[in-house]
Motif scaffolding. Structure first.
Motif, mmCIF file in Angstrom:
data_model
loop_
_atom_site.group_PDB
_atom_site.id
_atom_site.type_symbol
_atom_site.label_atom_id
_atom_site.label_comp_id
_atom_site.label_asym_id
_atom_site.label_seq_id
_atom_site.Cartn_x
_atom_site.Cartn_y
_atom_site.Cartn_z
ATOM 1 N N VAL A 148 49.339 -68.479 84.193
ATOM 2 C CA VAL A 148 49.348 -67.558 85.330
ATOM 3 C C VAL A 148 48.151 -67.818 86.243
ATOM 4 N N ALA A 149 46.975 -67.990 85.635
ATOM 5 C CA ALA A 149 45.768 -68.231 86.439
ATOM 6 C C ALA A 149 45.850 -69.558 87.182
ATOM 7 N N ALA A 150 46.361 -70.590 86.515
ATOM 8 C CA ALA A 150 46.474 -71.900 87.158
ATOM 9 C C ALA A 150 47.450 -71.868 88.327
ATOM 10 N N LEU A 151 48.526 -71.095 88.190
ATOM 11 C CA LEU A 151 49.524 -71.016 89.249
ATOM 12 C C LEU A 151 48.979 -70.308 90.493
ATOM 13 N N ALA A 152 47.938 -69.493 90.305
ATOM 14 C CA ALA A 152 47.360 -68.776 91.440
ATOM 15 C C ALA A 152 46.729 -69.728 92.454
ATOM 16 N N LEU A 153 46.259 -70.904 92.006
ATOM 17 C CA LEU A 153 45.599 -71.835 92.926
ATOM 18 C C LEU A 153 46.580 -72.459 93.921
ATOM 19 N N PRO A 154 47.686 -73.067 93.490
ATOM 20 C CA PRO A 154 48.605 -73.608 94.500
ATOM 21 C C PRO A 154 49.255 -72.523 95.356
ATOM 22 N N VAL A 155 49.524 -71.363 94.769
ATOM 23 C CA VAL A 155 50.097 -70.272 95.561
ATOM 24 C C VAL A 155 49.116 -69.829 96.639
ATOM 25 N N GLY A 156 47.843 -69.680 96.250
ATOM 26 C CA GLY A 156 46.820 -69.280 97.216
ATOM 27 C C GLY A 156 46.625 -70.294 98.320
ATOM 28 N N LEU A 157 46.637 -71.591 97.957
ATOM 29 C CA LEU A 157 46.507 -72.636 98.971
ATOM 30 C C LEU A 157 47.692 -72.621 99.932
ATOM 31 N N ALA A 158 48.895 -72.397 99.400
ATOM 32 C CA ALA A 158 50.079 -72.348 100.259
ATOM 33 C C ALA A 158 50.045 -71.156 101.210
ATOM 34 N N LEU A 159 49.407 -70.051 100.777
ATOM 35 C CA LEU A 159 49.315 -68.855 101.611
ATOM 36 C C LEU A 159 48.147 -68.891 102.581
ATOM 37 N N GLY A 160 47.335 -69.952 102.506
ATOM 38 C CA GLY A 160 46.229 -70.100 103.437
ATOM 39 C C GLY A 160 44.943 -69.414 103.028
ATOM 40 N N VAL A 161 44.804 -69.060 101.760
ATOM 41 C CA VAL A 161 43.552 -68.463 101.278
ATOM 42 C C VAL A 161 42.433 -69.493 101.387
ATOM 43 N N ALA A 162 41.220 -69.025 101.689
ATOM 44 C CA ALA A 162 40.066 -69.922 101.827
ATOM 45 C C ALA A 162 39.901 -70.779 100.576
ATOM 46 N N GLN A 163 39.788 -72.086 100.762
ATOM 47 C CA GLN A 163 39.855 -73.027 99.655
ATOM 48 C C GLN A 163 38.713 -72.859 98.650
ATOM 49 N N GLN A 164 37.467 -72.844 99.119
ATOM 50 C CA GLN A 164 36.340 -72.852 98.204
ATOM 51 C C GLN A 164 36.282 -71.617 97.311
ATOM 52 N N PRO A 165 36.391 -70.379 97.854
ATOM 53 C CA PRO A 165 36.404 -69.209 96.961
ATOM 54 C C PRO A 165 37.579 -69.218 95.986
ATOM 55 N N LEU A 166 38.735 -69.702 96.449
ATOM 56 C CA LEU A 166 39.906 -69.742 95.582
ATOM 57 C C LEU A 166 39.700 -70.705 94.416
ATOM 58 N N VAL A 167 39.110 -71.862 94.689
ATOM 59 C CA VAL A 167 38.842 -72.837 93.632
ATOM 60 C C VAL A 167 37.901 -72.250 92.596
ATOM 61 N N TYR A 168 36.822 -71.622 93.062
ATOM 62 C CA TYR A 168 35.863 -71.027 92.134
ATOM 63 C C TYR A 168 36.510 -69.906 91.322
ATOM 64 N N ALA A 169 37.284 -69.044 91.968
ATOM 65 C CA ALA A 169 37.855 -67.876 91.288
ATOM 66 C C ALA A 169 38.854 -68.282 90.203
ATOM 67 N N THR A 170 39.760 -69.211 90.520
ATOM 68 C CA THR A 170 40.766 -69.604 89.538
ATOM 69 C C THR A 170 40.140 -70.333 88.363
ATOM 70 N N ASN A 171 39.176 -71.190 88.630
ATOM 71 C CA ASN A 171 38.526 -71.895 87.525
ATOM 72 C C ASN A 171 37.659 -70.963 86.693
ATOM 73 N N PHE A 172 37.083 -69.935 87.327
ATOM 74 C CA PHE A 172 36.324 -68.929 86.577
ATOM 75 C C PHE A 172 37.249 -68.181 85.623
ATOM 76 N N ALA A 173 38.442 -67.809 86.111
ATOM 77 C CA ALA A 173 39.406 -67.112 85.258
ATOM 78 C C ALA A 173 39.859 -67.993 84.094
ATOM 79 N N LEU A 174 40.128 -69.264 84.372
ATOM 80 C CA LEU A 174 40.528 -70.184 83.309
ATOM 81 C C LEU A 174 39.411 -70.383 82.285
ATOM 82 N N ALA A 175 38.169 -70.330 82.747
ATOM 83 C CA ALA A 175 37.041 -70.500 81.838
ATOM 84 C C ALA A 175 36.933 -69.332 80.862
#
Length: 393
Positions: free
Chosen positions: A80-107
């Motif tokens: 679920v957390a990993a899927l949030a990254l491509p979905v967020g990128l497709a919706l135009g969410v800011a790339q850098q915060p999204l990358v940090y947030a999803t990887n933080f959740a996976l960690a």
């Protein structure tokens, strides 16, 4: 070892594939956008912090609750957390915060997965089979890394991040399916064979330096993986495909290490293999960024070959250093220490690299690695000699 237990090996392969695709792809996105070692360093720190803090506690949970269910739960939440990254990128969410947030959740999930998976293996695999199983387990992990490096680098360059990260989410779902198929029946606790007993804490080998060696392996892998894209893409101006090839060469070295580990361990013993391998591999780190891509590949191959054998030997020693009921706690402590050390070393290497270049970052990593491995080797050798003297008396 049953055929169902062997399903843990492809599950480990798939989990390793997904984790490394996620981290490699995220690092490449940041390098392309920022080109700074410090930005990549912060990504790895964001991954390390929750694991460093939570791993010791989650290790105790792995010894209290059903370890198979914990593994499956980790995979489902990770998907679920990993899927949030491509979905967020497709919706135009800011790339850098999204990358940090999803990887933080996976960690956070990984902080539970590491001790739970180690404890499940110790629970289900007979003690006499632990050495060969750990070698096969390492082959599975490194094969996942090998394929993720090639697949991740090439796919990101030619297809973009969304398909890559979506595939990552699917790998976690498949891993959960395989672990469910292992079944819920526990293996009866068995006594360790004498061939392994003589190298573990039962005869005086302490847990602390083993945790130091295990953690040192995490430091080397994580900081090296942060330095490598900055060296190849940021300084040498090569494409992600070259990064994938270099990582793939390292994966080949790990596979060769796993293939010869049983012979090396039978001849040298896990203790010598662990300490000697880490010491020599750490010394090679300083040479890797000095001579261009062909020499880098050769040195990465040799370093991964030595590091892989040391890593398997350390894993075997740590897995058999405590009672089966406390394996989760032991790996939680070792993982927490290693990632806490990773944060410190990553900050130092990032700052040094930011003010100079990656050659000095590799040199800092090499120096810290040699000192840590030497200290652990001294402690373990002293304890091993004392245990042998006690047995003779």
């Amino acid at each position: 070892m049953t055929s169902r237990t062997r399903l843990l090996l492809p599950a480990a392969f798939i989990t390793s594939l997904g984790n490394n695709i996620q981290l490699l792809g995220a690092a490449l996105l940041l390098v392309r956008a920022q080109g700074s070692m410090l930005d990549v360093g912060w990504l790895f720190i964001a991954v390390a912090v929750p694991q460093a803090v939570l791993s010791p506690y989650f290790g105790r949970l792995a010894d209290r609750f059903d370890r198979r269910r914990l593994w499956v739960t980790c995979d489902v939440v990770s998907a679920v957390a990993a899927l949030a990254l491509p979905v967020g990128l497709a919706l135009g969410v800011a790339q850098q915060p999204l990358v940090y947030a999803t990887n933080f959740a996976l960690a956070i999930v990984a902080a539970q997965f590491t001790p739970a998976s180690a404890a499940l293996i110790r629970e289900r695999v007979p003690a006499a089979d632990l050495r060969p199983f750990n070698a096969h387990y390492e082959i599975a992990l490194q094969s996942g890394m090998l394929l993720s490096a090639s697949l991740g680098g090439v796919a990101l360059q030619y297809f973009g991040p969304q398909p890559l990260f979506t595939f990552n989410a699917l790998t976690f779902a498949l891993s959960a399916t395989l672990v469910l198929a292992v079944g819920s029946k526990r293996r009866p606790v068995t006594e360790l064979p004498q061939a392994i007993k003589h190298e573990v804490r039962l005869n005086g080998l302490p847990l602390a330096p083993l945790a130091l060696l295990f953690g040192q392996g995490l430091v080397v892998v994580t900081v090296f993986n942060a330095l490598l894209p900055v060296l190849l893409i940021g300084e040498w101006h090569r494409g992600p495909a070259v990064l994938g090839v270099v990582d793939a060469v390292g994966g080949v070295g790990f596979l060769l290490a796993a293939a010869v580990y049983r012979r090396s361990a039978a001849r040298l013993g896990d203790l010598r293999l662990a300490t000697g391998g880490f010491l020599v591999c750490s010394g090679l780190l300083v040479l890797q960024p000095l001579f261009g891509v062909p020499a880098l590949m050769a040195l990465v191959l040799l370093g991964a070959f030595l590091f892989g054998q040391a890593r398997i030997a350390t894993r075997s020693l740590l897995m058999t250093s405590v009672d089966e009921s406390r394996v989760g706690q032991a790996f939680g402590i070792a993982n927490g220490y290693g990632l806490a050390a990773t944060i410190v070393v990553m900050l130092i290497a990032s700052l040094v690299t930011g003010h100079t270049d990656t050659r000095y970052g590799f040199a800092v990593l090499a120096l810290i690695s040699v000192l840590s491995a030497a200290f652990a080797a001294l402690r373990l050798s002293t304890s091993h000699r004392r245990s042998k003297t006690t047995v003779l008396i």
